[in-house]
Design a protein around this motif. Structure first.
Motif, PDB file in Angstrom:
ATOM      1  N   GLU A  41     -30.152  -1.849  -8.787  1.00 38.48           N
ATOM      2  CA  GLU A  41     -31.048  -2.475  -9.758  1.00 38.48           C
ATOM      3  C   GLU A  41     -32.243  -1.576 -10.077  1.00 38.48           C
ATOM      4  N   ARG A  44     -30.941   0.938 -12.419  1.00 34.15           N
ATOM      5  CA  ARG A  44     -30.661   0.338 -13.725  1.00 34.15           C
ATOM      6  C   ARG A  44     -31.949   0.282 -14.567  1.00 34.15           C
ATOM      7  N   PHE A 101     -23.321   1.176 -15.469  1.00 36.99           N
ATOM      8  CA  PHE A 101     -24.208   0.041 -15.236  1.00 36.99           C
ATOM      9  C   PHE A 101     -23.681  -1.219 -15.924  1.00 36.99           C
ATOM     10  N   GLY A 102     -22.986  -1.036 -17.043  1.00 38.50           N
ATOM     11  CA  GLY A 102     -22.384  -2.187 -17.710  1.00 38.50           C
ATOM     12  C   GLY A 102     -21.241  -2.782 -16.908  1.00 38.50           C
ATOM     13  N   ASN A 103     -20.469  -1.917 -16.269  1.00 37.77           N
ATOM     14  CA  ASN A 103     -19.318  -2.378 -15.476  1.00 37.77           C
ATOM     15  C   ASN A 103     -19.740  -2.984 -14.140  1.00 37.77           C
ATOM     16  N   GLY A 105     -22.674  -4.960 -12.714  1.00 33.27           N
ATOM     17  CA  GLY A 105     -23.917  -5.717 -12.826  1.00 33.27           C
ATOM     18  C   GLY A 105     -24.523  -5.946 -11.463  1.00 33.27           C
ATOM     19  N   ARG A 106     -25.414  -6.923 -11.392  1.00 31.47           N
ATOM     20  CA  ARG A 106     -26.046  -7.244 -10.111  1.00 31.47           C
ATOM     21  C   ARG A 106     -24.975  -7.552  -9.073  1.00 31.47           C
ATOM     22  N   GLN A 107     -24.982  -6.821  -7.966  1.00 33.52           N
ATOM     23  CA  GLN A 107     -23.931  -6.940  -6.956  1.00 33.52           C
ATOM     24  C   GLN A 107     -24.280  -7.992  -5.893  1.00 33.52           C
TER      25      GLN A 107
END
Length: 282
Positions: A41, A44, A101-103, A105-107
């Motif tokens: 994040e 990102r 980053f699109g693939n 997301g927040r993990q």
């Protein structure tokens, strides 16, 4: 870390067979280390200052995030790409920074995922720490041997026990049952208790998942202990064995045999080999 959006649905009884386990894990969400989720994040938010090497270095200490990136890259490889994508850095280069980053997301973080399962969190933590130590050993061995596949050897070692990690995350009750059985009877072999509790052996599940995700052939081969005569496989196996045997202390009676085998691989004397591995952690 943020609470996960949807609480996980754990497997509490053994699935029927290997195919059933593969189907379950093939499309299952995989949580990652909380530190990885937070670092992702932070990157990102500063995407313009990030490159593939930075992302690769960030992911390098997290076996499950490594697995996610390689699995995604392998199953979404463009037809024009002939060669396998063998490292996280290469996978990010293939995707591009913004698509990466699109693939991803927040993990979901393991610490949240297993928040109400402290024993399972401890269990997966032990496997993750052991994997990290083993990967550090393996990389040092590979560099000493001047192996051109050192980066893949590092990742192969990091992923050597990923099926056990997935089991702790998705079937903590079963993982705890296996650990309790082996603590009660130290002579019980791992493959026997796995077959008894899971109806499968984790090695078979791991190899099947790597095939299902179309992971790089070199990575699959290096993690296959049945190819033990190959120097790269020996590199991985000895790193994993040494990390396991030295997890508590360097007094484990199995370590001298590890050092003897490693001395042959590294072409060093046994005293020099022991000093070499001790220096890796210093």
């Amino acid at each position: 870390m943020d609470p996960i959006a949807t609480p996980p649905s754990f497997v509490t009884q053994a699935l029927r067979d290997l195919d059933a386990w593969v189907r379950h894990f093939r499309d299952a969400e995989i949580p990652v280390l909380g530190s990885t989720a937070d670092a992702l994040e932070a990157m990102r938010a500063n995407e313009d200052d990030v490159d593939a090497n930075l992302i690769g270095e960030m992911v390098a200490d997290d076996p499950l995030m490594t697995l996610k990136v390689l699995a995604y890259a392998s199953t979404h490889r463009p037809p024009r790409l002939i060669t396998d994508v063998e490292t996280v850095t290469a996978a990010v280069v293939m995707m591009g920074i913004s698509p990466f980053f699109g693939n991803f997301g927040r993990q979901p973080a393991i610490e949240d995922w297993l928040g109400d399962q402290p024993e399972a969190l401890e269990g997966v933590g032990e496997v993750l720490r052991r994997a990290h130590r083993a990967a550090q050993f393996a990389l040092s061995f590979a560099v000493h041997r001047m192996d051109h596949d050192a980066a893949v050897i590092y990742e192969a070692t990091l992923l050597h026990d990923f099926a056990e990690m997935l089991l702790w995350c998705h079937a903590p009750t079963l993982a705890l049952k296996m650990r309790s059985a082996q603590k009660a009877d130290p002579t019980l072999r791992s493959h026997a208790v796995q077959q008894q509790v899971l109806n499968i052996q984790l090695f078979d599940l791991q190899q099947a998942l790597m095939r299902a995700w179309a992971l790089p052939e070199l990575l699959i081969r290096i993690t296959d202990d049945r190819h033990a005569r190959h120097p790269s496989v020996q590199n991985v196996m000895l790193a994993v064995r040494l990390a396991r045997h030295s997890a508590e202390s360097w007094d484990n009676p199995a370590i001298p045999d590890d050092i003897t085998a490693l001395a042959q691989l590294l072409n060093l004397s046994e005293p020099a080999t022991l000093q070499f591995v001790r220096d890796i952690e210093s």
